[in-house]
Design a protein around this motif. Structure first.
Motif, mmCIF file in Angstrom:
data_model
loop_
_atom_site.group_PDB
_atom_site.id
_atom_site.type_symbol
_atom_site.label_atom_id
_atom_site.label_comp_id
_atom_site.label_asym_id
_atom_site.label_seq_id
_atom_site.Cartn_x
_atom_site.Cartn_y
_atom_site.Cartn_z
ATOM 1 N N LYS A 170 0.840 -1.207 0.000
ATOM 2 C CA LYS A 170 0.000 0.000 0.000
ATOM 3 C C LYS A 170 0.865 1.243 0.000
ATOM 4 O O LYS A 170 0.479 2.279 -0.517
ATOM 5 C CB LYS A 170 -0.908 -0.009 1.231
ATOM 6 N N VAL A 171 2.017 1.139 0.659
ATOM 7 C CA VAL A 171 2.949 2.267 0.693
ATOM 8 C C VAL A 171 4.351 1.735 0.415
ATOM 9 O O VAL A 171 4.752 0.711 0.960
ATOM 10 C CB VAL A 171 2.938 2.974 2.072
ATOM 11 N N LEU A 172 5.049 2.454 -0.446
ATOM 12 C CA LEU A 172 6.446 2.106 -0.727
ATOM 13 C C LEU A 172 7.331 3.187 -0.110
ATOM 14 O O LEU A 172 7.115 4.378 -0.325
ATOM 15 C CB LEU A 172 6.656 2.037 -2.238
ATOM 16 N N ILE A 173 8.293 2.734 0.681
ATOM 17 C CA ILE A 173 9.246 3.665 1.285
ATOM 18 C C ILE A 173 10.541 3.554 0.496
ATOM 19 O O ILE A 173 11.064 2.449 0.314
ATOM 20 C CB ILE A 173 9.499 3.305 2.767
ATOM 21 N N ALA A 174 11.024 4.676 0.003
ATOM 22 C CA ALA A 174 12.256 4.659 -0.791
ATOM 23 C C ALA A 174 13.284 5.522 -0.065
ATOM 24 O O ALA A 174 13.080 6.721 0.108
ATOM 25 C CB ALA A 174 11.974 5.201 -2.185
ATOM 26 N N ARG A 196 7.502 7.601 -11.006
ATOM 27 C CA ARG A 196 6.362 8.459 -11.366
ATOM 28 C C ARG A 196 5.319 7.677 -12.150
ATOM 29 O O ARG A 196 4.116 7.826 -11.947
ATOM 30 C CB ARG A 196 6.848 9.664 -12.175
ATOM 31 N N LYS A 197 5.782 6.830 -13.060
ATOM 32 C CA LYS A 197 4.852 6.011 -13.859
ATOM 33 C C LYS A 197 4.061 5.071 -12.940
ATOM 34 O O LYS A 197 2.846 4.941 -13.066
ATOM 35 C CB LYS A 197 5.641 5.194 -14.894
ATOM 36 N N LEU A 198 4.771 4.439 -11.990
ATOM 37 C CA LEU A 198 4.103 3.488 -11.094
ATOM 38 C C LEU A 198 3.065 4.193 -10.240
ATOM 39 O O LEU A 198 1.998 3.666 -9.955
ATOM 40 C CB LEU A 198 5.137 2.793 -10.207
ATOM 41 N N ARG A 199 3.398 5.384 -9.831
ATOM 42 C CA ARG A 199 2.466 6.162 -9.036
ATOM 43 C C ARG A 199 1.230 6.514 -9.865
ATOM 44 O O ARG A 199 0.101 6.413 -9.401
ATOM 45 C CB ARG A 199 3.244 7.390 -8.550
ATOM 46 N N ARG A 200 1.469 6.888 -11.121
ATOM 47 C CA ARG A 200 0.368 7.285 -12.009
ATOM 48 C C ARG A 200 -0.500 6.080 -12.349
ATOM 49 O O ARG A 200 -1.710 6.113 -12.258
ATOM 50 C CB ARG A 200 0.988 7.864 -13.278
ATOM 51 N N GLY A 211 -1.341 3.938 -8.732
ATOM 52 C CA GLY A 211 -1.780 4.693 -7.549
ATOM 53 C C GLY A 211 -0.889 4.439 -6.348
ATOM 54 O O GLY A 211 -1.322 4.512 -5.193
ATOM 55 N N LEU A 212 0.403 4.184 -6.632
ATOM 56 C CA LEU A 212 1.352 3.885 -5.565
ATOM 57 C C LEU A 212 1.530 5.098 -4.643
ATOM 58 O O LEU A 212 1.688 6.215 -5.112
ATOM 59 C CB LEU A 212 2.687 3.537 -6.228
#
Ligand SMILES: Nc1ncnc2c1ncn2[C@@H]1O[C@H](COP(=O)(O)OP(=O)(O)OP(=O)(O)O)[C@@H](O)[C@H]1O
Ligand SMILES: [Mg+2]
Length: 333
Positions: free
Chosen positions: A177-181, A201-205, A208-209
């Protein structure tokens, strides 16, 4: 590009950690939320507590450091109330982390595809055949060229950028549900760094990451974050939407960080151009910890701890200056 105003996916309230032996605080009263699909950036000099924050959320603090207060709620599930087992179970499934140097996080003697497959089987119950198919999909998703070939490569056979893509694939395999980088691009050269940022950015788009993105690099923050938390000596100095951080920074530390960027397009160095250094654990002031380095230091700053005060609707700073050196009303986060 603004995030949806849903319930936060992650909510951290009053998180405090301290050294187990001396009780000196490492992180103090950290509160913030991440909305679904939102990228929250964390920035601060070396030693400000960025990695400790990431490890606190993962329930992976080193044994010398303990959480002494605070709540961490992930999608309605309070991680800090249950057992260590519950946390371990949740973090494997719903929280994932990628690190600065993928070589230390990858198993050097296991083929990369197998490492993705392992997570798919263990966390998501995929069978052998399905897991291999999904592993290939994930390698494709993180844009690894010829994934059919690379799936059987060992980490040392891949470039730094490819290894970081594998790390991201492993993190995504659990469908978190949340990725910590934590400084995921620092070890990479500038071109590869830009490619990894594009990928995130693509993964987030597309997926919905939600991301907690840690870096000492404000240039990277500008490219990826919706909101930014500035950490100083284990405390929040400021939190605001990224535009406000760059256009109207309120904390003198944020202003100094911005002033220390030589050229946003130039080579990216460590943030060491502000006079003085982050105080060491154990020698931290109770009052404003930045005051010894602050050009606007006032008498109250050396006496009292500035609470995180709301400067405007969505910007809060732990500094007396924006409040005319009066005590501000604390922000509720
Ligand atoms: N294993 C540990 N045991 C005790 N204290 C630690 C440990 N690791 C880090 N610290 C201390 O915690 C504080 C915060 O360190 P942290 O690693 O979170 O900083 P950081 O912001 O991630 O820095 P960097 O930019 O160098 O990665 C530092 O004062 C550091 O000395
Ligand atoms: Mg760190």
């Amino acid at each position: 590009m603004s995030a949806r105003l849903d319930q936060p996916i992650l909510s951290v309230q009053g998180l405090t950690t301290a050294l187990a032996r001396s009780h000196a605080t490492v992180l103090e009263d950290i509160s913030f939320t991440i909305a679904p699909g939102e990228v929250v950036g964390v920035v601060g000099e070396s030693g400000s507590g960025k990695s400790m924050l990431a490890l606190s959320l993962m329930g992976l603090l080193p044994s010398a450091v303990r959480r002494t207060a605070g709540r961490i709620v992930l999608d309605g599930d309070e991680l800090t109330s249950g057992s260590a087992d519950h946390w371990r179970e949740t973090r494997g499934r719903d929280l994932a982390m990628i690190f600065q140097e993928p070589m230390t996080a990858l198993n050097p003697v296991m083929r990369v595809g197998h490492q993705v497959v392992e997570v798919l089987r263990r966390r998501r119950g995929f069978s052998g055949y399905e897991a291999r198919k999904e592993a290939l999909n994930l390698l494709r998703l993180v844009e690894i060229p010829s994934p059919e070939k690379r799936i059987s490569a060992y980490p040392y056979e891949l470039s730094g950028g490819m290894r970081q893509r594998v790390m991201i694939a492993i993190a995504l395999a659990a469908d978190p549900k949340v990725l910590i980088a934590d400084e995921p691009t620092t070890a990479l050269d500038v071109t590869v760094q830009a490619q990894i940022l594009d990928l995130l950015r693509k993964l987030r788009r597309e997926r919905g990451l939600s991301l907690l993105f840690i870096t000492h690099d404000l240039g990277v923050i500008a490219e990826i974050a919706d909101r930014v938390m500035v950490l100083y000596a284990g405390r929040m100095a400021e939190i605001a939407p990224v535009r406000r951080i760059f256009d109207t920074p309120q904390h003198p530390y944020t202003q100094a960080l911005l002033a220390s960027i030589p050229d946003m397009k130039g080579p990216r160095g460590r943030l060491v151009t502000i006079d003085g250094a982050v105080p060491a654990i154990g020698s931290m002031l109770e009052a404003c910890r930045f005051s010894p380095r602050c050009p606007y230091r006032h008498e109250i700053c050396e006496r009292e701890r500035p609470p995180l005060g709301l400067v405007s609707g969505d910007q809060a700073a732990a500094c007396f200056r924006p409040f005319g050196y009066e005590r501000p009303i604390e922000a509720v986060s």
